[in-house]
Each structure stands twice: as C-alpha cells, then as structure tokens.
Design a protein around this motif. Sequence first.
Motif, short mmCIF file in Angstrom:
data_model
loop_
_atom_site.label_atom_id
_atom_site.label_comp_id
_atom_site.label_asym_id
_atom_site.label_seq_id
_atom_site.Cartn_x
_atom_site.Cartn_y
_atom_site.Cartn_z
N PRO A 264 10.48 37.99 28.47
CA PRO A 264 11.73 37.36 27.98
C PRO A 264 12.99 38.02 28.54
CG PRO A 264 10.19 37.73 26.17
CD PRO A 264 9.64 38.45 27.35
N PHE A 265 12.94 39.34 28.79
CA PHE A 265 14.10 40.03 29.36
C PHE A 265 14.30 39.63 30.82
CE2 PHE A 265 12.83 42.67 25.78
CZ PHE A 265 14.05 42.96 25.19
N ILE A 266 13.19 39.47 31.54
CA ILE A 266 13.28 39.04 32.94
C ILE A 266 13.90 37.65 33.03
CG2 ILE A 266 11.91 38.36 34.96
CD1 ILE A 266 9.95 40.61 34.23
N ARG A 267 13.53 36.78 32.09
CA ARG A 267 14.10 35.42 32.10
C ARG A 267 15.60 35.43 31.76
NH1 ARG A 267 9.62 34.45 28.88
NH2 ARG A 267 7.87 33.54 29.98
N LYS A 268 15.96 36.19 30.74
CA LYS A 268 17.34 36.15 30.25
C LYS A 268 18.28 37.05 31.05
CE LYS A 268 20.02 35.98 26.02
NZ LYS A 268 19.98 35.94 24.55
N TYR A 269 17.77 38.20 31.50
CA TYR A 269 18.60 39.17 32.22
C TYR A 269 17.91 39.57 33.54
CZ TYR A 269 20.18 39.67 27.34
OH TYR A 269 20.61 39.44 26.06
N PRO A 270 17.74 38.63 34.46
CA PRO A 270 16.96 38.93 35.67
C PRO A 270 17.53 40.08 36.51
CG PRO A 270 18.12 36.83 35.87
CD PRO A 270 18.24 37.25 34.45
N LYS A 271 18.82 40.10 36.74
CA LYS A 271 19.40 41.14 37.59
C LYS A 271 19.25 42.52 36.96
CE LYS A 271 22.81 38.32 40.05
NZ LYS A 271 24.26 38.09 40.34
N GLN A 272 19.59 42.63 35.67
CA GLN A 272 19.47 43.92 34.99
C GLN A 272 18.00 44.37 34.94
OE1 GLN A 272 21.14 41.16 33.97
NE2 GLN A 272 22.58 41.68 32.32
N SER A 273 17.10 43.41 34.68
CA SER A 273 15.69 43.75 34.57
C SER A 273 15.14 44.25 35.90
CB SER A 273 14.89 42.54 34.10
OG SER A 273 15.29 42.14 32.81
N PHE A 274 15.52 43.58 37.00
CA PHE A 274 15.00 43.97 38.30
C PHE A 274 15.54 45.33 38.74
CE2 PHE A 274 12.82 40.12 38.63
CZ PHE A 274 12.03 40.13 39.76
N LYS A 275 16.71 45.69 38.28
CA LYS A 275 17.23 47.02 38.59
C LYS A 275 16.30 48.09 38.01
CE LYS A 275 21.66 47.79 38.44
NZ LYS A 275 23.07 48.05 37.97
N TYR A 276 15.84 47.86 36.78
CA TYR A 276 14.89 48.79 36.16
C TYR A 276 13.53 48.73 36.85
CZ TYR A 276 17.85 50.16 32.23
OH TYR A 276 18.85 50.71 31.46
N LEU A 277 13.07 47.51 37.18
CA LEU A 277 11.76 47.36 37.80
C LEU A 277 11.67 48.09 39.13
CD1 LEU A 277 11.20 43.59 36.93
CD2 LEU A 277 9.79 45.50 36.12
N TYR A 278 12.74 48.02 39.93
CA TYR A 278 12.75 48.76 41.19
C TYR A 278 12.67 50.26 40.95
CZ TYR A 278 13.56 44.95 44.49
OH TYR A 278 13.39 43.84 45.28
N LYS A 279 13.39 50.73 39.95
CA LYS A 279 13.35 52.16 39.64
C LYS A 279 11.95 52.56 39.16
CE LYS A 279 15.32 53.64 35.85
NZ LYS A 279 16.34 54.02 34.85
N TRP A 280 11.34 51.73 38.33
CA TRP A 280 10.01 52.04 37.79
C TRP A 280 8.92 52.01 38.86
CZ3 TRP A 280 10.55 48.16 33.12
CH2 TRP A 280 11.45 48.69 32.20
N SER A 281 9.15 51.29 39.95
CA SER A 281 8.12 51.21 40.99
C SER A 281 7.82 52.57 41.61
CB SER A 281 8.54 50.22 42.08
OG SER A 281 9.65 50.72 42.82
N ALA A 282 8.71 53.54 41.43
CA ALA A 282 8.49 54.89 41.96
C ALA A 282 8.23 55.89 40.83
CB ALA A 282 9.71 55.33 42.77
N ASP A 283 7.96 55.40 39.62
CA ASP A 283 7.74 56.30 38.48
C ASP A 283 6.44 57.08 38.67
OD1 ASP A 283 8.99 56.43 35.46
OD2 ASP A 283 6.85 56.93 35.48
N GLU A 284 6.41 58.29 38.13
CA GLU A 284 5.22 59.13 38.28
C GLU A 284 4.07 58.65 37.39
OE1 GLU A 284 6.40 62.55 34.97
OE2 GLU A 284 6.44 63.05 37.10
N ASN A 285 4.38 57.84 36.37
CA ASN A 285 3.35 57.36 35.45
C ASN A 285 2.72 56.08 35.99
OD1 ASN A 285 2.33 55.69 33.04
ND2 ASN A 285 2.66 57.70 32.11
N VAL A 286 1.40 56.06 36.12
CA VAL A 286 0.70 54.93 36.71
C VAL A 286 0.88 53.65 35.89
CG1 VAL A 286 -1.48 55.51 35.55
CG2 VAL A 286 -1.52 54.17 37.65
N HIS A 287 0.97 53.78 34.57
CA HIS A 287 1.12 52.60 33.71
C HIS A 287 2.49 51.96 33.87
CE1 HIS A 287 -2.67 53.64 31.86
NE2 HIS A 287 -2.21 54.86 31.62
N VAL A 288 3.49 52.77 34.15
CA VAL A 288 4.84 52.24 34.38
C VAL A 288 4.88 51.48 35.70
CG1 VAL A 288 7.26 52.86 34.73
CG2 VAL A 288 5.91 54.07 33.01
#
Length: 374
Positions: free
Chosen positions: A134-158
Amino acid sequence: MEEGFLFKDVFNPKLVAIMGQRIKAVWPQFDDVSFQNHIVPNLVDLSLSERSHLISETLYTHLPSEYIKAMDILLSSFNLPVETKEMTGFDGFYYMPIARYVSIYGLDEGDFETSMNALIEITKRFTSEDAIRPFIRKYPKQSFKYLYKWSADENVHVRRLVSEGTRPRLPWSSILREFIVDPRPVLDLLEELKTDSELYVRRSVANNLNDIAKDHPQLVLKTLRRWKSINDKGTQWIITHASRTLLKQGLPEALDLLGYPTDVKISVDNFILNKAACKMGEEIEFAFQIESNAEEEQNLMIDFVVHYMKANGKTAPKVFKLSKKKLPAKGSLNFKKKLSFKAITTRKYYEGLHQIEIQVNGKRYGKREFQLKK
C-alpha cells in the motif's frame, strides 16, 4: 504440531496472551485482560486473515491514538530478529497482525519514516512483503528511496523485502498494477540485487522477473541477455530460474539463451497412452521416444502439454516440465510419465476430451487424445 492443527490456529489464545504480556511489560498502562477478552472468544469461527485483522484492530483500540507512540510501544515489545537466512515454522506469524497495523493505520494517520522503520523490524522477524505494497502504491517515490537503500542492507531479510515486496503478481497478495503496466522501476531495483550472495534473495529476484515475464517477455529477455555476460554463478542461477515462464511458452530467444536451440534435429516416435479413457481420481500413463537425426550431441529441454477441458467446454493448455537431457548423436531417449486426476485444491477437472502433446525445445510434437470421465 498437534493432531487436527489448522493453519489458522497459529493465531490462538496463547499467542494473544503472550502479545498482551509483552506489550504490558514495556507499557504498563496496557489492559492485557481487556485485549484478550476482545479477541479470544471470537477466534473460533474466523479464518487466518480474519483472526489477524481482529488482533490488529484490537491493538488499535488498546494502544495510544498517536501512531508514532503506538509504534514505539509495539517495536519495544518485539523479540530478537531471526538469525537464520530463511524463515521456517509458524512463530513469525506473531508479527502478521502488527504488519497489518502498519499498513492500515500508518498509511493515512502515521508518519512515513516511522512506518518504514517498523516494516524493517517486522521483516527481520516475519515479512513485510504484503504490508509495504500500500505504501508503494500511495507513495512510490518515497518508498523507492527506501527500497534502494535497503538493497544494500546487511540483513538478508531486508534485502529480500526489496524484491519480494515489489513483485507485480505476489501470490496471496494484491497485484501492483502499475508495475504490470510498466515494470521498469522494479527492474532497476533488481539490478541492485542481481549478484546478491544469498540464494534466499536471488530466488526472490528470479520470481520477480518471472512475474514480469508474464506481461513483458521481451523486456525480461533484454535484461537476462545483459546479465548473461556477468561472471557470477549466482546471477547465472537467477537467469535460469527467471526464465520458467519464457521456457514454458517455448520462446525461441529464451531457449537459445540457455543453450537449447530450437532447430534441433529430432523425431518423436512411439507416443502412446496406456488407455483411451480415464476416470476422475485415476491416473493415465503416456510414453514416447525421442530419436536423434543429427551427427552431434544435442541439448534438449523436454516438456509435456496437457490440454485440460474447462467449464466452458473449451480446452486450455498447461505446460509441465519433464526433463533436461543431452541426446547423443544418432541416439535415442525413452520417457514414461503418469498424469494424475486425483482431486487437488489448485485445479478443478471437467469431463470431456483431453489432449497431451510433447514439447521439445519449445516445439510441439504429436497429439494424443483421451476422455476424462466421472
């Protein structure tokens, strides 16, 4: 697991009591008795999702009305993150109602950053793949900013959340229609994960690409061709597993990409069924032989296609994987396979004329018919 256990029973009186105790331990004002009394008597007749909804709604009425304060209490009550790379068992479902709490009450009433941080803490223990949509649908730009950051997170689940949460056709979840129309933003994200060290993440990337391939086969092929030149075993594994739909469709470019040329020199012979009619609940067996007409070894991807009778009186094809083989020069291969018509929850069978075809490197050979009867 106790005898007679149902999936919905992961939400039971014990879980509700534990949740209440944990919250009260970090916020003494919490009325855990009222919390349990609102939930436990109503659990019996509810489904899994309905039980989860009831718990999250009761949390809302028993926690502070200020979303940020409520989330601070919930996060403080969490256990430690899961240590293993892949989650197993049912313990993580404890966090499912809390994930829903974020997706409902954090979307309109809450603080975006608070919600994102909460989803990360949840996904380390369970998963936020459904709650983030629902956040991706409503706030795509803000959500993708976090998603890009999480793609390099040390936690595999993230890192896995980045791919799984953006799958256009995630099973048991609502579709992301905007990415069915234009999947390029998702493909850009997957570029960040294509060499991930963990199979858990790579499997999600492959499944995401396979989703996209159902609507944009050429776009996925273009991505896979580019990745083919990357000297990384994990990336090459993704290419193979992301091509499942493309291969079942017999797309020549996909077959060539994986080393299964469509110009094979073969014949399919002795294609027979063991009976002309099959009853519901029974099996039918078919056998065939592949003969080489070439002077060199050939790579074969062998599938079979069942044309199932549907409710409207027409047939629809379903491709099944059978085998990958190397066919020797002037050699032959023999196959035998049983097809079951025992009742399953994922497919409904209908009486009438059915057909079976053999598919080798995307090309179909022969067709045999049989009647399915009650």
